[in-house]
Design a protein around this motif. Structure first.
Motif, PDB file in Angstrom:
ATOM      1  N   THR A 370      -5.688  28.453 -46.299  1.00 12.75           N
ATOM      2  CA  THR A 370      -5.355  26.876 -46.461  1.00 12.75           C
ATOM      3  C   THR A 370      -4.525  25.968 -45.416  1.00 12.75           C
ATOM      4  OG1 THR A 370      -7.970  27.152 -47.786  1.00 12.75           O
ATOM      5  CG2 THR A 370      -5.480  25.085 -47.989  1.00 12.75           C
ATOM      6  N   VAL A 371      -4.570  24.715 -45.343  1.00  5.38           N
ATOM      7  CA  VAL A 371      -3.435  23.683 -44.763  1.00  5.38           C
ATOM      8  C   VAL A 371      -4.234  22.639 -45.119  1.00  5.38           C
ATOM      9  CG1 VAL A 371      -2.472  24.040 -42.979  1.00  5.38           C
ATOM     10  CG2 VAL A 371      -2.295  25.056 -42.823  1.00  5.38           C
ATOM     11  N   VAL A 372      -3.045  21.816 -46.062  1.00  2.00           N
ATOM     12  CA  VAL A 372      -3.918  21.047 -46.319  1.00  2.00           C
ATOM     13  C   VAL A 372      -2.220  20.129 -46.162  1.00  2.00           C
ATOM     14  CG1 VAL A 372      -4.189  19.379 -48.347  1.00  2.00           C
ATOM     15  CG2 VAL A 372      -5.051  21.713 -48.480  1.00  2.00           C
ATOM     16  N   THR A 373      -2.630  18.337 -45.569  1.00  2.00           N
ATOM     17  CA  THR A 373      -1.705  17.134 -45.191  1.00  2.00           C
ATOM     18  C   THR A 373      -2.130  16.256 -46.145  1.00  2.00           C
ATOM     19  OG1 THR A 373      -1.089  18.928 -42.947  1.00  2.00           O
ATOM     20  CG2 THR A 373      -0.145  16.422 -43.586  1.00  2.00           C
ATOM     21  N   THR A 374      -0.912  15.624 -47.232  1.00  2.00           N
ATOM     22  CA  THR A 374      -2.003  15.067 -47.525  1.00  2.00           C
ATOM     23  C   THR A 374      -1.441  12.755 -46.947  1.00  2.00           C
ATOM     24  OG1 THR A 374       0.454  14.849 -48.499  1.00  2.00           O
ATOM     25  CG2 THR A 374      -0.951  15.977 -50.135  1.00  2.00           C
ATOM     26  N   THR A 375      -2.248  13.106 -45.708  1.00  2.00           N
ATOM     27  CA  THR A 375      -2.507  12.738 -44.901  1.00  2.00           C
ATOM     28  C   THR A 375      -3.531  12.700 -44.024  1.00  2.00           C
ATOM     29  OG1 THR A 375      -1.619  10.332 -43.559  1.00  2.00           O
ATOM     30  CG2 THR A 375      -1.081  12.474 -42.133  1.00  2.00           C
ATOM     31  N   LEU A 376      -4.861  11.842 -43.697  1.00  2.00           N
ATOM     32  CA  LEU A 376      -5.709  11.852 -42.791  1.00  2.00           C
ATOM     33  C   LEU A 376      -4.861  10.824 -41.456  1.00  2.00           C
ATOM     34  CD1 LEU A 376      -8.150  12.717 -41.463  1.00  2.00           C
ATOM     35  CD2 LEU A 376      -9.680  10.480 -42.590  1.00  2.00           C
ATOM     36  N   PHE A 377      -4.963   9.265 -41.297  1.00  2.00           N
ATOM     37  CA  PHE A 377      -4.815   8.634 -39.640  1.00  2.00           C
ATOM     38  C   PHE A 377      -2.986   9.205 -40.073  1.00  2.00           C
ATOM     39  CE2 PHE A 377      -8.615   7.396 -41.200  1.00  2.00           C
ATOM     40  CZ  PHE A 377      -9.165   6.142 -40.707  1.00  2.00           C
ATOM     41  N   GLY A 378      -2.809   9.438 -40.754  1.00  2.00           N
ATOM     42  CA  GLY A 378      -0.718   9.819 -39.902  1.00  2.00           C
ATOM     43  C   GLY A 378      -0.835  10.621 -39.237  1.00  2.00           C
ATOM     44  N   LEU A 379      -2.250  11.623 -38.852  1.00  2.00           N
ATOM     45  CA  LEU A 379      -1.940  12.510 -37.997  1.00  2.00           C
ATOM     46  C   LEU A 379      -3.065  12.052 -36.992  1.00  2.00           C
ATOM     47  CD1 LEU A 379      -3.530  15.699 -40.203  1.00  2.00           C
ATOM     48  CD2 LEU A 379      -1.506  15.461 -39.365  1.00  2.00           C
ATOM     49  N   ARG A 380      -2.348  10.989 -36.677  1.00  2.00           N
ATOM     50  CA  ARG A 380      -2.756  10.243 -35.223  1.00  2.00           C
ATOM     51  C   ARG A 380      -1.299  10.326 -34.339  1.00  2.00           C
ATOM     52  NH1 ARG A 380      -8.412   8.519 -35.884  1.00  2.00           N
ATOM     53  NH2 ARG A 380      -8.261   7.330 -33.458  1.00  2.00           N
ATOM     54  N   ASP A 381      -0.429  10.314 -35.555  1.00  2.00           N
ATOM     55  CA  ASP A 381       0.656   9.803 -34.528  1.00  2.00           C
ATOM     56  C   ASP A 381       0.533  11.712 -33.791  1.00  2.00           C
ATOM     57  OD1 ASP A 381       3.682   8.583 -34.466  1.00  2.00           O
ATOM     58  OD2 ASP A 381       3.744  10.746 -34.898  1.00  2.00           O
ATOM     59  N   GLU A 382       1.154  11.238 -32.036  1.00  2.00           N
ATOM     60  CA  GLU A 382       1.265  12.101 -31.650  1.00  2.00           C
ATOM     61  C   GLU A 382       2.069  13.486 -32.148  1.00  2.00           C
ATOM     62  OE1 GLU A 382       1.332  13.467 -27.053  1.00  2.00           O
ATOM     63  OE2 GLU A 382       1.677  11.183 -27.399  1.00  2.00           O
ATOM     64  N   ALA A 385       0.714  15.532 -35.182  1.00  2.00           N
ATOM     65  CA  ALA A 385      -0.131  15.747 -34.784  1.00  2.00           C
ATOM     66  C   ALA A 385       0.259  17.671 -33.903  1.00  2.00           C
ATOM     67  CB  ALA A 385      -1.573  14.520 -33.886  1.00  2.00           C
ATOM     68  N   VAL A 386       1.062  16.931 -33.396  1.00  2.00           N
ATOM     69  CA  VAL A 386       1.796  18.093 -32.763  1.00  2.00           C
ATOM     70  C   VAL A 386       2.397  19.676 -33.821  1.00  2.00           C
ATOM     71  CG1 VAL A 386       3.080  19.615 -30.744  1.00  2.00           C
ATOM     72  CG2 VAL A 386       1.850  17.409 -31.018  1.00  2.00           C
ATOM     73  N   ALA A 387       2.623  18.838 -34.420  1.00  2.00           N
ATOM     74  CA  ALA A 387       3.851  19.725 -35.327  1.00  2.00           C
ATOM     75  C   ALA A 387       2.514  20.577 -36.665  1.00  2.00           C
ATOM     76  CB  ALA A 387       4.780  18.862 -36.551  1.00  2.00           C
ATOM     77  N   ASP A 388       1.358  19.813 -37.173  1.00  2.00           N
ATOM     78  CA  ASP A 388       0.331  19.760 -37.617  1.00  2.00           C
ATOM     79  C   ASP A 388      -0.681  21.268 -36.985  1.00  2.00           C
ATOM     80  OD1 ASP A 388      -1.273  19.269 -39.386  1.00  2.00           O
ATOM     81  OD2 ASP A 388      -2.786  18.955 -39.175  1.00  2.00           O
TER      82      ASP A 388
END
Length: 407
Positions: A370-382, A385-388
């Motif tokens: 499981t990998v959970v990140t506490t943002t959704l739209f924040g992951l639209r930052d390039e 997104a690459v780090a995730d």
């Protein structure tokens, strides 16, 4: 809602200082000593925080020994909550795997058939004679996604506090033009799982929330898993806070949704909005589940090892169709098959304001991640997104016992 390939979608970043809760050994000092899986994932999780993630949780159970558990959070979030590897999260579209499991349990009990016309249960669907239960499960129905409508987005982001019934959500989806003729293509749509939730309740005369508890959560001992939309206000101190970019940062990201009026309501933080107070009820059977990484790993393990479904229904669940939006994935009946450089895994992804997650297991259910990140739209930052993506890919490789490819 659904989580993403490299771009989080609803179809469902700032400090470099971080806090580590549960970690394995520190990174070896000698440059010529290969890092352990724990130290490697810890390093990647910290890099994701540095790239702008408010918080990250990683849990890997390799099938032997103790699970590897990592929790990192940006320093500016600490006054809101203390993130741990045992925190609860809104798992978004991961609930679709549970809903599909419930449907297939009824199929095994001969109370329902996968090829039943949807009109048998939901006469309101105009093309319901041509759409089957199976088409709802694998998103080949052609029904448009209600969550992409302006009215739904306003409620999802907290701009409109109206309460929607499942019937109203279904109507919202049916008011949109069909995407294609039933069975001809695949297009992910949350409307499908609103319809499936309604079918479950019609067949069983029980709520979806009760069915999850009675047929899945209680038998498996999932003490921190429930459908938030129906279970009342159970979200408490264990629920991790989720964050989205504030209006200024959203404008800088130049997202098409911003032009349509996207913004989030909630307490202002450092370039962010704390969205833990948003009501997830509008996602209902399509995305309103709350759980923990441990609980979800136990669920996926039980599912894939045959504890929740007979062999025939589990085999049907794994029959997949091509997902044109993601070359690495194929979609079964509420279950995704995902392939990366280390192998193939099964599970689902989830995205809801403040939370994005990926949950996978191997084909036997013995290993989970499981990998959970506490943002959704924040992951639209390039950069984020690459780090995730790097962290998720590495976690899958560690779960499968494969070396993490150098990138």
């Amino acid at each position: 809602m659904r989580h993403r390939d490299s771009r989080p979608r609803l179809v469902a970043g700032l400090s470099l200082a971080t806090a580590l809760t549960v970690v394995a050994p520190t990174i070896p000092a000698a440059a010529d000593v290969a890092p352990t899986p724990a130290s490697l994932l810890t390093s990647l999780a910290r890099q994701e925080i540095e790239a702008g993630a408010p918080g990250v949780i990683v849990r890997v159970d390799p099938g032997r020994g103790k699970p590897l558990r990592i929790a990192e959070q940006a320093s500016w979030t600490r006054n809101d909550h203390h993130l741990t590897a045992d925190s609860q999260f809104r798992m978004g579209s991961n609930v679709k795997t549970m809903v599909a499991t419930l449907i297939l349990q009824l199929v095994a009990e001969r109370r329902l058939k996968l090829d039943d016309p949807v009109a048998t249960w939901l006469p309101a669907i105009e093309n319901g004679r041509a759409i089957t239960v199976r088409m709802l499960l694998d998103h080949t129905s052609g029904l448009a996604d209600y969550l992409l409508t302006p009215d739904a987005l306003k409620t999802l982001t907290g701009q409109d506090e109206r309460t929607w019934t499942p019937s109203q959500l279904l109507t919202l989806g049916l008011q949109q033009p069909a995407l294609f003729a039933p069975g001809k293509e695949h297009a992910y749509s949350n409307t499908n799982y609103i319809a499936l939730g309604m079918i479950l309740e019609k067949v069983t005369k029980r709520s979806v929330a009760d069915l999850i508890q009675q047929r899945i959560a209680r038998p498996l001992g999932l003490r921190h898993t429930y459908l938030s939309a129906d279970a009342g206000s159970r979200d408490g101190d264990r629920l991790a806070h989720g964050y989205e970019p504030d209006a200024a940062r959203l404008a800088e990201m130049n997202l098409p949704e911003v032009a349509a009026g996207l913004s989030f309501t909630g307490p202002q933080r450092v370039g962010h909005v704390d969205v833990v107070g948003l009501d997830p009820a509008i996602t209902w059977a399509a995305g309103a589940v709350v759980s923990t990484p441990r609980d979800w790993g136990r669920f996926l393990s039980a599912l894939m090892s045959g504890k929740l479904l007979p062999p025939a229904q589990l085999a049907q669940m794994r029959v997949t169709v091509k997902d044109p939006s993601d070359a690495s994935a194929r979609y079964g009946l509420g279950l995704q098959r995902h392939t990366n450089s280390c192998g193939t895994v099964w599970g689902h992804t989830g995205g809801i304001p403040g939370y994005s997650s990926q949950n996978y297991t191997d084909s036997t259910g013995r290993r989970t991640v499981t990998v959970v990140t506490t943002t959704l739209f924040g992951l639209r930052d390039e950069k984020l997104a690459v780090a995730d993506r790097k962290l998720i890919d590495a976690a899958i490789c560690v779960m499968l016992g494969k070396p993490v490819p150098a990138k």
